[in-house]
Write a protein that holds these residues in place. Structure first.
Motif: not given
Length: 355
Positions: A81, A303-304, A307, A85, A299, A314
């Motif tokens: 992940a 993502r967290t 953020q 990114e 993921q 989130p």
């Protein structure tokens, strides 16, 4: 970069735009710059870029120092992940499962200038160390920690371990088993605590008495040793007719011990594992187990982290990344829990109705 600009006959700024995929560069110019980069073997200096942007584009991963399937699979998922990114990863493994080792490893990652840390070590001692970390950078912990303190600087994401154990136990109860034993993982691990809790809740909801056997660790060897003792009990009247193992390794040891002692699975006793490790479908019999969606977990962690780095809360969970994956859901455990992902029960040949 100046050499590339001179070779391509463009400005230093144009080379920078090409490297950063800026849309204002004409295709012919972009091709000429890329050709110059290839000819000169140019590589961007990440250290210099970090000084300019105050971003290292590196994520630190703190994990346990061995090949436990769950943490190892989670690390691979987080790394995938992160790379998706545009981030690199720096992994620090714990040599010992205690607060002192966790503090040293975490400090080492922070000293490397990482943009954030993902902790893949679902241990109580590690969680307490993270609670004391000054919030100088984002920290995401992958662990099913009950009652995350609102004062913790970290965000948490996890697979719902408690629900997974409930599903495994309810599967056996729905087959009409009433004497179901849980072989639990080691104390101090959130996964072990939550899975034992889910088993107890499922049993008590049906008015049945939970029986928990402590294995002491996650290994097949310990499962085998427990299985040797349980084999004698299975033969006795009123003995257990089913076992929920703390993970697939413990279940594998159980299967071996039962086979050696003439206890047939699932005719004499049913067995359920947890994790769905590679090869569990090829055991004899094929192992019924609880599958963890590690890709979705990685993921969610990344993502967290992003953020948190951008100062955003989130957002709402996204859809599953593939049709067989259950979507993550919100959690009522407090504002520090960003995502909880549903596990999946995989039914195979190691479970059946009691004889």
């Amino acid at each position: 970069m100046s050499d590339v600009a001179a070779r391509a006959g463009v400005s230093h700024q144009t080379v920078s735009r090409v490297l950063n995929a800026h849309p204002s560069v004409r295709p012919a110019t972009r091709e000429r710059v890329l050709a110059a980069i290839e000819e000169l073997g140019y590589r961007p200096n990440r250290a210099a870029r970090a000084l300019v942007t105050a971003r290292s584009t590196t994520v630190g991963i703190l994990t346990v120092g061995n090949a436990h399937f769950g943490p190892a699979s989670t690390v691979l998922a987080v790394e995938a992940a992160a790379r998706a990114e545009g981030y690199f990863v720096s992994v620090s493994s714990l040599a010992a499962y205690d607060a002192a080792a966790a503090a040293v490893a975490l400090d080492q990652l922070v000293d490397q200038g990482v943009d954030g840390v993902v902790v893949v070590a679902p241990l109580e001692d590690v969680a307490h160390v993270v609670d004391d970390v000054a919030p100088t950078l984002p920290v995401v912990v992958v662990a099913a920690r009950p009652g995350v303190p609102t004062t913790s600087p970290a965000r948490y994401v996890c697979v719902d371990q408690r629900r997974g154990a409930q599903m495994a136990t309810e599967h056996l109860l729905d087959l009409a088993h009433t004497a179901v034993v849980h072989v639990a993982g080691p104390g101090g691990w959130f996964d072990a605590v939550e899975r034992a809790g889910g088993y107890r809740e499922a049993m008590e909801a049906r008015g049945l008495e939970p029986v928990v056997v402590e294995a002491g660790d996650w290994s097949a060897r310990r499962g085998y040793e427990v299985g040797e003792r349980l084999a004698a009990e299975v033969r006795e009247a009123g003995g257990p007719t089913a076992v929920v193992a703390g993970n697939d390794y413990l279940a594998t040891g159980l299967l071996r011990a039962f086979w050696e002692h003439g206890v047939r699975v699932p005719r004499d006793v049913s067995v359920v594992g947890f994790d769905d490790i590679e090869g569990s479908a090829y055991l004899v019999p094929a192992l019924t187990t609880v599958r963890q969606p590690f890709a979705a977990l990685g993921q969610a962690a990344m993502r967290t982290l992003l953020q948190e780095r951008s100062g955003q809360q989130p957002g709402r969970p996204g859809p599953p990344s593939h049709p067989h994956q259950r979507p993550e859901r919100g959690h009522d455990d407090g504002p520090r829990v960003a995502a909880v992902i549903e596990p999946e029960l995989v039914v195979r040949g190691s479970t059946a109705v009691p004889r």
